[in-house]
Design a protein around this motif. Structure first.
Motif, PDB file in Angstrom:
ATOM      1  N   ASP A 114       0.892  -0.859   0.112  1.00  0.00           N
ATOM      2  CA  ASP A 114       0.481  -0.296   0.056  1.00  0.00           C
ATOM      3  C   ASP A 114       0.946   0.815   0.278  1.00  0.00           C
ATOM      4  O   ASP A 114       0.238   2.350  -0.382  1.00  0.00           O
ATOM      5  N   PHE A 115       2.228   1.031   0.244  1.00  0.00           N
ATOM      6  CA  PHE A 115       3.109   2.351   0.442  1.00  0.00           C
ATOM      7  C   PHE A 115       3.310   2.547  -0.623  1.00  0.00           C
ATOM      8  O   PHE A 115       4.116   3.506  -0.618  1.00  0.00           O
ATOM      9  N   ALA A 116       3.930   1.591  -1.961  1.00  0.00           N
ATOM     10  CA  ALA A 116       4.038   2.102  -3.009  1.00  0.00           C
ATOM     11  C   ALA A 116       2.871   2.534  -3.333  1.00  0.00           C
ATOM     12  O   ALA A 116       3.487   3.047  -5.213  1.00  0.00           O
ATOM     13  N   ARG A 117       1.557   2.800  -2.921  1.00  0.00           N
ATOM     14  CA  ARG A 117       0.639   3.416  -4.563  1.00  0.00           C
ATOM     15  C   ARG A 117       0.768   5.343  -4.415  1.00  0.00           C
ATOM     16  O   ARG A 117       1.943   5.948  -3.743  1.00  0.00           O
ATOM     17  N   PRO A 118       0.889   5.466  -5.966  1.00  0.00           N
ATOM     18  CA  PRO A 118       0.752   6.933  -6.204  1.00  0.00           C
ATOM     19  C   PRO A 118       0.636   7.782  -5.123  1.00  0.00           C
ATOM     20  O   PRO A 118       1.415   8.873  -5.218  1.00  0.00           O
ATOM     21  N   VAL A 119      -0.731   7.719  -4.371  1.00  0.00           N
ATOM     22  CA  VAL A 119      -1.098   8.681  -3.377  1.00  0.00           C
ATOM     23  C   VAL A 119      -0.049   9.466  -2.552  1.00  0.00           C
ATOM     24  O   VAL A 119      -0.050  10.054  -1.317  1.00  0.00           O
ATOM     25  N   TYR A 120       1.093   8.363  -2.344  1.00  0.00           N
ATOM     26  CA  TYR A 120       2.181   8.818  -1.481  1.00  0.00           C
ATOM     27  C   TYR A 120       3.876   9.659  -2.582  1.00  0.00           C
ATOM     28  O   TYR A 120       5.068   9.840  -1.658  1.00  0.00           O
ATOM     29  N   ALA A 121       3.427   9.381  -3.303  1.00  0.00           N
ATOM     30  CA  ALA A 121       4.361   9.970  -4.118  1.00  0.00           C
ATOM     31  C   ALA A 121       4.868  11.373  -3.499  1.00  0.00           C
ATOM     32  O   ALA A 121       3.908  12.006  -3.544  1.00  0.00           O
ATOM     33  N   GLY A 122       6.269  11.472  -3.782  1.00  0.00           N
ATOM     34  CA  GLY A 122       6.586  13.092  -3.672  1.00  0.00           C
ATOM     35  C   GLY A 122       7.283  12.551  -2.494  1.00  0.00           C
ATOM     36  O   GLY A 122       8.155  13.433  -0.983  1.00  0.00           O
ATOM     37  N   ARG A 123       7.052  12.053  -0.764  1.00  0.00           N
ATOM     38  CA  ARG A 123       7.200  11.269   0.514  1.00  0.00           C
ATOM     39  C   ARG A 123       8.752  11.076   0.131  1.00  0.00           C
ATOM     40  O   ARG A 123       9.077  10.185  -0.718  1.00  0.00           O
ATOM     41  N   SER A 124       9.663  10.903   1.020  1.00  0.00           N
ATOM     42  CA  SER A 124      10.974  10.449   1.533  1.00  0.00           C
ATOM     43  C   SER A 124      11.119   9.473   0.884  1.00  0.00           C
ATOM     44  O   SER A 124      12.187   9.107   0.511  1.00  0.00           O
ATOM     45  N   TRP A 125      10.544   8.420   1.124  1.00  0.00           N
ATOM     46  CA  TRP A 125      10.395   6.841   1.148  1.00  0.00           C
ATOM     47  C   TRP A 125      10.071   6.908  -0.022  1.00  0.00           C
ATOM     48  O   TRP A 125      10.086   5.000   0.078  1.00  0.00           O
ATOM     49  N   HIS A 126       9.025   6.853  -0.296  1.00  0.00           N
ATOM     50  CA  HIS A 126       8.142   6.568  -1.709  1.00  0.00           C
ATOM     51  C   HIS A 126       8.509   5.796  -2.511  1.00  0.00           C
ATOM     52  O   HIS A 126       8.678   4.510  -2.674  1.00  0.00           O
ATOM     53  N   GLY A 127      10.128   6.544  -3.143  1.00  0.00           N
ATOM     54  CA  GLY A 127      10.775   5.502  -4.159  1.00  0.00           C
ATOM     55  C   GLY A 127      11.938   4.083  -3.558  1.00  0.00           C
ATOM     56  O   GLY A 127      11.594   3.113  -4.733  1.00  0.00           O
ATOM     57  N   ARG A 128      11.310   4.158  -2.222  1.00  0.00           N
ATOM     58  CA  ARG A 128      12.459   2.905  -2.427  1.00  0.00           C
ATOM     59  C   ARG A 128      11.076   2.244  -1.308  1.00  0.00           C
ATOM     60  O   ARG A 128      11.295   0.772  -2.143  1.00  0.00           O
ATOM     61  N   ALA A 129      10.814   2.424  -1.131  1.00  0.00           N
ATOM     62  CA  ALA A 129       8.811   1.159  -1.526  1.00  0.00           C
ATOM     63  C   ALA A 129       8.087   0.466  -2.380  1.00  0.00           C
ATOM     64  O   ALA A 129       8.539  -0.380  -3.254  1.00  0.00           O
ATOM     65  N   VAL A 130       8.174   1.975  -3.670  1.00  0.00           N
ATOM     66  CA  VAL A 130       8.104   1.213  -4.543  1.00  0.00           C
ATOM     67  C   VAL A 130       9.411   0.155  -5.282  1.00  0.00           C
ATOM     68  O   VAL A 130       8.310  -0.920  -5.544  1.00  0.00           O
ATOM     69  N   GLN A 131      10.312   0.087  -5.076  1.00  0.00           N
ATOM     70  CA  GLN A 131      11.495  -0.437  -5.692  1.00  0.00           C
ATOM     71  C   GLN A 131      11.350  -1.639  -4.661  1.00  0.00           C
ATOM     72  O   GLN A 131      11.508  -2.706  -5.320  1.00  0.00           O
ATOM     73  N   ARG A 132      10.772  -1.572  -3.145  1.00  0.00           N
ATOM     74  CA  ARG A 132      10.991  -2.391  -2.390  1.00  0.00           C
ATOM     75  C   ARG A 132       9.137  -4.046  -2.921  1.00  0.00           C
ATOM     76  O   ARG A 132       9.407  -4.666  -2.156  1.00  0.00           O
ATOM     77  N   PHE A 133       8.616  -2.991  -2.706  1.00  0.00           N
ATOM     78  CA  PHE A 133       6.971  -3.573  -2.584  1.00  0.00           C
ATOM     79  C   PHE A 133       5.928  -3.470  -3.913  1.00  0.00           C
ATOM     80  O   PHE A 133       4.840  -3.484  -3.393  1.00  0.00           O
ATOM     81  N   THR A 134       6.244  -2.551  -4.475  1.00  0.00           N
ATOM     82  CA  THR A 134       5.374  -3.377  -5.677  1.00  0.00           C
ATOM     83  C   THR A 134       5.320  -4.485  -6.197  1.00  0.00           C
ATOM     84  O   THR A 134       5.949  -4.981  -6.532  1.00  0.00           O
ATOM     85  N   ALA A 135       3.686  -4.907  -5.805  1.00  0.00           N
ATOM     86  CA  ALA A 135       3.287  -5.792  -6.446  1.00  0.00           C
ATOM     87  C   ALA A 135       4.019  -6.262  -7.164  1.00  0.00           C
ATOM     88  O   ALA A 135       3.771  -6.253  -8.761  1.00  0.00           O
ATOM     89  N   MET A 136       3.890  -7.621  -7.463  1.00  0.00           N
ATOM     90  CA  MET A 136       4.419  -8.829  -7.916  1.00  0.00           C
ATOM     91  C   MET A 136       6.312  -7.932  -8.597  1.00  0.00           C
ATOM     92  O   MET A 136       6.297  -8.915  -9.481  1.00  0.00           O
TER      93      MET A 136
END
Length: 476
Positions: A114-136
């Motif tokens: 859920d933290f890889a969602r676009p709603v959190y884009a701009g948060r300092s950690w969002h890029g790392r969450a996308v890299q680590r936890f994007t579904a599949m």
């Protein structure tokens, strides 16, 4: 006030709907609905009691060993049979492996995406969450699936298969491991330790298990656990989805010397547990009958689905009160210092407390598994003879990954006369009771923010998934 129906939820085992009443940009009230009735309790009536060992694990493919052990212990209590000490040890070992896998699955596949969602884009950690936890696609998810598959080899070795093993019996376990098996188990655990230390925790398991206060926890900046704690601090997840601070545990992993983690109650302080004080309220469930202890309870679905009810889930209560179950409650009751200070936070830690409790339990379970494997003695007996009786009753109370799981069995004339189950998610996702008191999740959702245009509010999803619902167990 306006109403919003949220559901079905993805990344949830089974079917779940939640009706929210909204006021001034937040949740004013919630009704949690388990919309799919399954009725395993009714399926068991009239069958040979031993059939429970085959049927109840099929309630759920995620926690089938938990169901196996609860059924075996209920059957053993009805027959007057206790498992051998080494049989208990092996049963605890395979059970702990399953629970550890559930925690890994929940953190990596159900909660963190859920933290890889676009709603959190701009948060300092969002890029790392996308890299680590994007579904599949996330690196954390690939690592988790691989590590989970490797440690489940232990269950294959000791239980023959997973899920739905028949290896756990009232008298112990069917597999007598050899010294070679013990060494293979230790090798598998060593590999899983590397995964925990290199990926999840970023440091020694012992170091995370030794955390004793919230400042030390929130300063943890290593591994995927560190990323979660950074997110939790930024979004104030400690204040989201508050608990009522009443916790219950049946006690985890029974051994000859007692449970590895003690059971009991916590209401701002420790209190003894008496299973006789449990009642299941049916006032807001599509079930017929009166409120009763599960040993006297029944499962009769209300085919008319009366308007006063809104869920197929019953409402378990202890002394008439709502209790939360799960990893954090288990460790609070068992006395871990970090769990207790998390429970003392305003709102009893909320989403932060529940997820941190699972991270803590990952470390503690790894240490427990290593101790259990070291103590396997191939020279001892792993199964004692169990003679079926034609009359009897018993309960099997265990701790699944999601919390307290109970099976209550009555045998008459050699057949199952009654079988009742309260699953962890039944405790947490219960509807209101006759006093109008909301269940644990319903209460936790009150106050959750809802942004303009949100049809599936992200805060609601964080709260719901922090409980790790398994709705198929809820409705059996």
């Amino acid at each position: 006030m306006t109403e919003l129906l949220v559901g079905p939820f993805n990344r949830v085992e089974g079917d779940l709907e939640i009706r929210l009443t909204l006021a001034e940009g937040q949740v004013a009230a919630a009704q949690v609905n388990s919309p799919l009735f399954r009725g395993f309790e009714a399926m068991l009536l009239g069958k040979d009691p031993r059939d429970a060992l085959t049927l109840t694990p099929r309630i759920c493919g995620i926690c089938s060993i938990s169901q196996s052990i609860a059924a075996a212990r209920a059957l053993g209590a009805a027959w007057g049979v206790a498992p051998s000490p080494q049989g208990q040890r092996v049963a605890a070992l395979i059970h702990a492996v399953e629970n550890l896998c559930d925690h890994i699955t929940h953190f990596n596949l159900f909660f963190m995406p859920d933290f890889a969602r676009p709603v959190y884009a701009g948060r300092s950690w969002h890029g790392r969450a996308v890299q680590r936890f994007t579904a599949m696609e996330g690196g954390a998810q690939r690592a988790a699936v691989s590590a989970r598959a490797q440690i489940l080899h232990i269950v294959g070795l000791l239980a023959g298969k997973w899920p739905h093993t028949l290896a756990v019996q009232p008298g112990g376990v069917t597999k007598a491991p050899t010294e070679r098996d013990r060494l293979r188990i230790l090798v598998s655990l060593r590999a899983f330790r590397r995964y925990l230390e290199e990926v999840v925790l970023g440091a020694r398991v012992e170091d995370f298990a030794a955390l004793a206060d919230v400042p030390a926890l929130m300063c943890w900046d290593r591994g995927d656990a560190g990323l979660f704690l950074e997110i939790a601090a930024d979004l104030n997840l400690a204040g989201l989805g508050p608990s009522q601070g009443r916790y219950l545990s049946f006690g985890a992993y029974p051994l000859e010397e007692g449970p590895a983690w003690a059971g009991g109650l916590w209401q701002g302080g420790a209190a003894p547990f008496d299973a006789g004080r449990i009642r299941e309220d049916l006032s807001h469930a599509w079930m017929l009958g009166a409120a009763a202890h599960p040993a006297q309870g029944e499962t009769r679905p209300d085919e008319e689905m009366r308007d006063a009810a809104y869920s197929w889930c019953k409402a378990p209560r202890y002394d008439g009160q709502v209790f939360e179950v799960g990893a954090l409650p288990r460790q609070v009751v068992a006395g871990h210092p970090l769990a207790r200070v998390l429970a003392a936070l305003p709102g009893a830690g909320g989403v932060l407390g529940r997820v941190a409790g699972r991270l803590l339990e990952m470390a503690l379970t790894q240490l427990l598994l290593e101790d259990l494997a070291q103590a396997i003695d191939p020279r001892e007996r792993f199964m004692l003879q169990a003679e079926p009786t034609r009359e009897g009753e018993g309960a099997g109370l265990v701790e699944a990954a999601r919390g307290a799981l109970g099976h209550w069995l009555r045998i008459e004339r050699g057949r199952i006369a009654n079988y009742q189950i309260i699953a962890p998610t039944t405790w947490n996702f219960s509807p209101r009771d006759a006093e109008g008191t909301p269940g644990a999740v319903e209460a936790a959702l009150v106050g959750a923010p809802v942004g303009p245009g949100e049809d599936t509010p992200i805060a609601v999803q964080h709260i719901v998934r922090s409980f790790d619902p398994c709705m198929v167990c809820t409705v059996h």
